[in-house]
Scaffold this active site. Structure first.
Site, mmCIF file in Angstrom:
data_model
loop_
_atom_site.group_PDB
_atom_site.id
_atom_site.type_symbol
_atom_site.label_atom_id
_atom_site.label_comp_id
_atom_site.label_asym_id
_atom_site.label_seq_id
_atom_site.Cartn_x
_atom_site.Cartn_y
_atom_site.Cartn_z
ATOM 1 N N SER A 25 0.815 -1.218 0.000
ATOM 2 C CA SER A 25 0.000 0.000 0.000
ATOM 3 C C SER A 25 0.844 1.261 0.000
ATOM 4 O O SER A 25 1.910 1.324 0.625
ATOM 5 C CB SER A 25 -0.879 -0.005 1.253
ATOM 6 O OG SER A 25 -1.415 1.278 1.478
ATOM 7 N N GLU A 51 0.186 3.616 1.733
ATOM 8 C CA GLU A 51 0.268 4.054 3.140
ATOM 9 C C GLU A 51 1.671 3.844 3.700
ATOM 10 O O GLU A 51 2.044 4.462 4.698
ATOM 11 C CB GLU A 51 -0.730 3.266 4.000
ATOM 12 C CG GLU A 51 -2.094 3.893 4.138
ATOM 13 C CD GLU A 51 -2.119 5.104 5.059
ATOM 14 O OE1 GLU A 51 -1.666 5.005 6.205
ATOM 15 O OE2 GLU A 51 -2.601 6.154 4.631
ATOM 16 N N TYR A 77 -1.374 0.311 10.624
ATOM 17 C CA TYR A 77 -1.661 -0.360 9.345
ATOM 18 C C TYR A 77 -0.474 -0.215 8.388
ATOM 19 O O TYR A 77 -0.009 -1.192 7.792
ATOM 20 C CB TYR A 77 -2.920 0.251 8.721
ATOM 21 C CG TYR A 77 -3.153 -0.143 7.277
ATOM 22 C CD1 TYR A 77 -3.736 -1.359 6.948
ATOM 23 C CD2 TYR A 77 -2.782 0.723 6.232
ATOM 24 C CE1 TYR A 77 -3.945 -1.717 5.615
ATOM 25 C CE2 TYR A 77 -3.002 0.375 4.905
ATOM 26 C CZ TYR A 77 -3.579 -0.845 4.600
ATOM 27 O OH TYR A 77 -3.783 -1.206 3.291
#
Ligand code: NAP
Ligand code: G4F
Length: 342
Positions: free
Chosen positions: A135, A137, A159
Site C-alpha cells: 500500500s 500508506e 496499518y
C-alpha cells in the site's frame, strides 16, 4: 487445463473485482473465506456463482497450508487484511497479526507446499506465483512527490507499519528462496463496491442520502488530505499483469494525479446537482492521530514494463459512485455504516 488462482480477501472490494477479472480470463478461481458463516462471503457467492470457496484464516497457519494443498494454485493473491486505517490504532495488535504476520503465514504455506527448502530449490520444480497487496500508506510522511518504487517508507499508522513488514517479507522470500513473490504498491482505489467506512464511499452515500431527502448533512474529518484516487476495476488488472511478467518485481500503481477530500466532496455533490458547502460539516473528532497529508503515484515503471494504464478518470469515478448509490438507495437498500468509525 485452466490456471488456478487462490485469492485471500475474496469478500472485499478488490477480491470481487479480481475474481470477476480472472473468471473472464478463463481461470479457476478459489477464494479463502474465514468464519463459520460470513455474510460477506455469501453475498459474494451469489454475485459470482463460479468462485469456489476454501476455508481459512490469515491468523491460522495450518488452515493456509491446507488451503494451498487443496487448491494447488498457480497464483496466490494475498488481498486479505484489516484495511481501514483508523481501525489499526484501535486494534493495533490484531492489525499486525492479520495485515503483517498474515503475509508471513501465506508465504510459508506456499514455501512448504511447493517444497522449497530453507536452502532453496523446488522439490516438484513448480513455482506458485505470489502477489502481495502492498500500500501507498507505507510512504506515509512522504520524502518526495510523486512516489515511486525507490521512495523511502515512513508509515504513519499501525496499518502502514504492518504493510511495510509484509512488503519487506515478500522481497525477502524472493531473495531467500527464489520464489516468484511480488508486491503491488497500490494507491487508493475505489468503486461502488468500496466499504462504507472509506471516505469516497462515505461521501457518495452521503450525497445520495441528502439528494433523496434521507439526511441533511455529511460530517467529514480532514478536508485538506490529498490522495491519488483510481478505479479498483483498473487496478486488479495490474495485479494480474505483475504475475505474468518474466521476472518478479514490485510496481507502484496509481494515476499520478491527486485531489483533496474537499475536491472530492465538491465533485460528488456537483454530480448530484448540489452545492457541497451547504451540507458538509467538518468534525475535529474525525481527524486521525497521525495523518498522511498527501499521496501521489509515479506509475511510469508499470506503464513501461507492464503496459498498464488507468482507464477511469477521477470525475468518472466520482460520478459512477454517486450514480450507483443513488440507484441503491432509491431501491430501499442502504449499506450499514458503523457510525462509531470516522
Ligand atoms: P477490504 O474491502 O477491506 O477487504 C479486506 C478483506 O480482508 C476482506 O475480504 C476480509 O474478509 C479479509 N480479511 C480480514 N481479516 C482476515 C483474516 N483474518 N483472514 C483472512 N481474510 C481476512 O479491502 P480492499 O479495499 O479490497 O483491499 C484489498 C487489499 O489491498 C487489502 O490488503 C488492502 O490493505 C490493500 N490495499 C487496498 C487499497 C485500496 O485503496 N483499496 C490500496 C492499497 C492496498 P472478511 O469478509 O472475512 O472480513
Ligand atoms: O478513505 P480513507 O479512509 O483511506 P486511507 O486512509 O487513505 O486508506 C486507504 O487507502 C490506502 C492506500 O493509500 C489503503 F492501503 C488502505 O487500506 C485504505 O484502502 O481516507 C482517505 C483520507 C484520509 O486522509 C482521511 O483523514 O480521507 C480523510 N478523511 C477525511 N474525512 C476521512 C474522513 N476518511 C474517512 N474514512 N472518513 C472521514 O470522514
Amino acid at each position: 487445463m485452466a490456471r488456478r488462482a487462490l485469492i485471500t480477501g475474496i469478500s472485499g472490494q478488490d477480491g470481487s473485482y479480481l475474481a470477476e477479472y480472472l473468471l473472464g480470463q478463463g481461470y479457476e478461481v478459489w477464494g479463502l473465506a474465514r468464519g463459520q458463516a460470513n455474510p460477506r462471503v455469501s453475498r459474494m457467492r451469489k454475485q459470482f456463482a463460479d468462485v469456489r470457496i476454501v476455508r481459512g484464516d490469515l491468523l491460522d497457519q495450518g488452515s493456509l497450508i491446507s488451503a494451498v494443498e487443496r487448491v494447488q494454485p498457480d497464483e496466490v493473491y494475498n488481498l486479505g487484511a484489516i484495511s481501514f486505517v483508523p481501525m489499526s490504532w484501535e486494534q493495533s495488535e490484531l492489525t499486525g497479526e492479520v495485515t503483517g504476520m498474515g503475509v508471513l503465514r501465506m508465504l510459508e504455506a506456499i514455501r512448504v507446499c511447493s517444497g522449497v527448502s530453507r536452502n532453496g530449490g523446488t522439490a516438484r520444480g513448480e513455482q506458485i506465483r505470489f502477489y502481495q497487496a502492498s500500500s501507498s500508506e507505507m510512504f506515509g510522511q512522504v520524502s518526495e512527490t510523486p512516489q515511486n518504487e525507490r521512495t523511502s517508507f515512513h508509515p504513519r499508522s499501525p496499518y502502514g507499519v504492518a504493510k511495510a513488514y509484509g512488503h519487506f517479507l515478500t522481497q525477502n522470500y524472493r531473495e531467500s528462496y527464489g520464489m516468484f513473490a511480488v508486491s503491488g504498491i497500490l494507491f487508493n482505489h475505489e468503486s461502488p463496491r468500496r466499504g462504507a467506512e472509506f471516505v469516497t464511499r462515505k461521501v457518495s452515500l452521503g450525497v445520495a442520502r441528502i439528494k433523496l431527502g434521507l439526511a441533511d448533512e455529511l460530517r467529514l474529518g480532514n478536508l485538506e488530505a490529498r490522495r491519488d484516487w483510481g478505479f479498483a476495476g483498473d487496478y486488479v488488472q495490474a495485479m494480474h499483469l505483475m504475475l505474468q511478467a518474466d521476472k518478479p518485481e514490485d510496481y507502484v500503481i496509481g494515476t499520478g494525479r491527486m485531489k483533496s477530500v474537499r475536491e472530492l466532496a465538491e465533485a460528488a455533490f456537483a454530480a448530484a446537482g448540489l452545492d457541497w458547502e451547504r451540507y458538509v460539516v467538518t468534525d475535529q473528532t474525525l481527524h486521525r492521530p497521525a495523518e498522511v497529508d498527501l499521496l501521489c503515484a509515479d506509475p511510469k515503471k508499470a506503464r513501461a514494463q507492464l503496459g498498464w494504464e488507468p482507464k477511469v478518470s477521477f470525475d468518472e469515478l466520482v460520478a459512477m459512485m454517486v450514480e450507483a448509490d443513488l440507484r441503491l438507495l432509491s431501491n430501499g437498500d442502504d449499506p450499514e455504516h458503523d457510525s462509531s468509525w470516522p
